[in-house]
Design a protein around this motif. Structure first.
Motif, short mmCIF file in Angstrom:
data_model
loop_
_atom_site.label_atom_id
_atom_site.label_comp_id
_atom_site.label_asym_id
_atom_site.label_seq_id
_atom_site.Cartn_x
_atom_site.Cartn_y
_atom_site.Cartn_z
N GLU A 31 0.84 -1.21 0.00
CA GLU A 31 0.00 0.00 0.00
C GLU A 31 0.87 1.26 0.00
O GLU A 31 0.58 2.23 -0.69
CB GLU A 31 -0.92 -0.02 1.21
CG GLU A 31 -2.00 -1.11 1.16
CD GLU A 31 -2.91 -0.94 -0.02
OE1 GLU A 31 -3.17 0.23 -0.42
OE2 GLU A 31 -3.33 -1.95 -0.59
N GLY A 32 1.92 1.21 0.80
CA GLY A 32 2.83 2.36 0.85
C GLY A 32 3.52 2.59 -0.49
O GLY A 32 3.68 3.73 -0.94
N ALA A 33 3.94 1.48 -1.13
CA ALA A 33 4.60 1.60 -2.44
C ALA A 33 3.64 2.16 -3.48
O ALA A 33 4.00 2.99 -4.33
CB ALA A 33 5.14 0.24 -2.89
N LYS A 34 2.33 1.70 -3.44
CA LYS A 34 1.33 2.23 -4.38
C LYS A 34 1.12 3.72 -4.19
O LYS A 34 0.96 4.48 -5.16
CB LYS A 34 0.01 1.48 -4.18
CG LYS A 34 0.01 0.07 -4.72
CD LYS A 34 -1.36 -0.56 -4.51
CE LYS A 34 -1.39 -1.99 -5.05
NZ LYS A 34 -2.72 -2.61 -4.85
N ALA A 35 1.12 4.18 -2.95
CA ALA A 35 0.92 5.62 -2.68
C ALA A 35 2.07 6.44 -3.27
O ALA A 35 1.85 7.51 -3.85
CB ALA A 35 0.81 5.84 -1.17
N GLU A 36 3.30 5.90 -3.08
CA GLU A 36 4.45 6.62 -3.63
C GLU A 36 4.37 6.66 -5.17
O GLU A 36 4.64 7.69 -5.80
CB GLU A 36 5.75 5.95 -3.20
CG GLU A 36 5.98 5.91 -1.70
CD GLU A 36 6.17 7.31 -1.12
OE1 GLU A 36 6.42 8.25 -1.90
OE2 GLU A 36 6.05 7.45 0.11
N LEU A 37 3.98 5.54 -5.80
CA LEU A 37 3.86 5.49 -7.25
C LEU A 37 2.75 6.42 -7.76
O LEU A 37 2.88 7.06 -8.81
CB LEU A 37 3.57 4.05 -7.70
CG LEU A 37 4.75 3.08 -7.58
CD1 LEU A 37 4.30 1.65 -7.91
CD2 LEU A 37 5.89 3.49 -8.51
N ALA A 38 1.65 6.49 -7.01
CA ALA A 38 0.56 7.39 -7.40
C ALA A 38 1.02 8.84 -7.38
O ALA A 38 0.68 9.64 -8.27
CB ALA A 38 -0.63 7.17 -6.46
N TRP A 39 1.81 9.18 -6.37
CA TRP A 39 2.32 10.57 -6.30
C TRP A 39 3.23 10.87 -7.49
O TRP A 39 3.15 11.94 -8.10
CB TRP A 39 3.09 10.74 -4.98
CG TRP A 39 3.49 12.18 -4.73
CD1 TRP A 39 2.82 13.10 -4.00
CD2 TRP A 39 4.67 12.82 -5.24
NE1 TRP A 39 3.48 14.30 -4.02
CE2 TRP A 39 4.63 14.15 -4.78
CE3 TRP A 39 5.74 12.40 -6.03
CZ2 TRP A 39 5.63 15.07 -5.09
CZ3 TRP A 39 6.72 13.33 -6.35
CH2 TRP A 39 6.66 14.66 -5.88
N MET A 40 4.13 9.90 -7.79
CA MET A 40 5.05 10.10 -8.91
C MET A 40 4.30 10.22 -10.24
O MET A 40 4.65 11.04 -11.10
CB MET A 40 6.06 8.95 -8.96
CG MET A 40 7.11 9.02 -7.84
SD MET A 40 8.39 7.78 -8.04
CE MET A 40 7.47 6.30 -7.64
N GLU A 41 3.23 9.41 -10.41
CA GLU A 41 2.46 9.48 -11.65
C GLU A 41 1.77 10.85 -11.80
O GLU A 41 1.79 11.46 -12.86
CB GLU A 41 1.42 8.36 -11.66
CG GLU A 41 0.62 8.33 -12.96
CD GLU A 41 -0.41 7.20 -12.95
OE1 GLU A 41 -1.16 7.09 -13.93
OE2 GLU A 41 -0.45 6.45 -11.97
#
Length: 359
Positions: free
Chosen positions: A30-40
């Motif tokens: 979940e934490g990794a998805k949040a970071e990826l969403a921010w980068m996107e």
């Protein structure tokens, strides 16, 4: 989006990539998805900002170029202008560009001509040449219906036509002039410097008196007469024309000789009535369609149609330049407007047809 903001976002993006990698290794999906969403999201924002700046810059540059082009069109005048002039003047000076032969005649009861180099009248037993080292000859004719049948001028002749009361005067500089008179009843007086020859003419068939003048600069050839009825001068090819006269011969002081008239610029639909005493200056005639010089009610009537490099008119010392700038010229060109309008319309139509056919 300014450069500082973009730089901060890039630094933050690098940090979050490392953070997402650590969270993924520690099974924090979940934490990794949040970071990826921010980068996107940050990537989309950066792309949108760059696209906007890329679009805005060409728009600004295009606007600047358009303003500069309009400014140049407003300040730079055309290299030549078409003009139509219909005036009455007391004086007209011209420079002849091609040899000229008068194809019409003038009738008068009195004619005077000076600076003669040669004269010949076989029927009067008169033939004489002037001595170049002595004063040249002059001729005076007084009688009835003396015909100036022929006048010829060479290229580069400077001529001046002046109307004073009923008297018409033609001055020629820079070239010789030749011609002939038809005389039936007249008194002939030839001043040959050291002698005066007088003859009386009374013939059924007109006698022909042929003459040729000298090539003068300081003291021009002068032929003067009172023409009978209407008269016209046509077929003159000129490269300069001026409508001013020297107040005192040799003074170098010139004043406008215009009496009345109208000037029209067909390319810009400009027209102006000219008043007595106005200046009319046309510089460097490129070509002309028509030049007619004829008798006017109060002076010499001149009709001119052609193209000149510069044209000025108005009260003396307050003349204005009528040569249009490019903006004025383009504004009045209806054919150009129709051309570009039709071109844009056809381009849009063909583009629509292309889009319909090829999807």
């Amino acid at each position: 989006m300014d450069e500082k903001t973009i730089e901060q976002m890039n630094s933050e993006r690098i940090r979050r990539i490392e953070e997402a990698s650590r969270k993924l290794l520690s099974n924090d999906l979940e934490g990794a998805k949040a970071e990826l969403a921010w980068m996107e999201m940050s990537s989309k924002l950066a792309a949108a900002g760059q696209k906007k700046s890329h679009v805005l810059l060409p728009i600004i540059l295009t606007g600047i170029v358009c303003i500069l082009l309009v400014g140049f069109a407003w300040t730079i005048r055309r290299p030549w202008v078409q003009v139509s002039v219909d005036i009455v003047t007391a004086n007209a000076s011209m420079t002849v560009s091609k040899d000229w032969l008068a194809r019409h005649s003038f009738a008068s009861d009195k004619v005077f001509i000076n600076n003669l180099m040669e004269i010949s009248a076989p029927g009067l037993n008169l033939s004489k040449k002037a001595d170049p080292e002595k004063e040249q000859m002059s001729l005076e004719l007084k009688g009835k219906d003396i015909i100036i049948n022929k006048l010829t001028l060479a290229a580069d002749s400077e001529i001046e036509i002046t109307s004073q009361a009923e008297m018409l005067k033609l001055f020629v500089k820079g070239s010789s002039m030749s011609g002939e008179f038809f005389v039936r009843q007249a008194a002939v007086s030839l001043d040959a410097g050291d002698e005066t020859i007088e003859k009386s003419v009374n013939f059924e068939v007109p006698e022909t008196i042929s003459f040729k003048t000298g090539k003068t600069v300081a003291d021009p050839v002068r032929i003067e007469f009172i023409p009978k009825g209407d008269w016209q001068i046509r077929s003159l090819q000129i490269r300069e024309i001026d409508f001013s006269e020297e107040i005192t011969p040799g003074s170098g002081i010139f004043e406008p000789a215009l009496i009345s008239g109208k000037i029209t610029l067909p390319q810009t639909k400009y027209s102006e009535d000219l008043r007595e005493g106005d200046s009319l200056i046309m510089k460097n005639i490129k070509k002309f369609r028509r030049l007619e010089i004829s008798k006017g009610n109060k002076g010499i009537k001149v009709f001119f149609e052609g193209s000149v490099v510069k044209i000025f008119t108005g009260p003396k010392d307050f003349e204005k330049n009528l040569t249009p700038n490019w903006l004025e010229y383009l504004y009045h060109q209806e054919r150009l407007t129709v051309f570009w309008g039709a071109s844009v319309f056809l381009f849009g139509l063909l583009w629509k047809v292309r889009s319909t056919i090829f999807g």
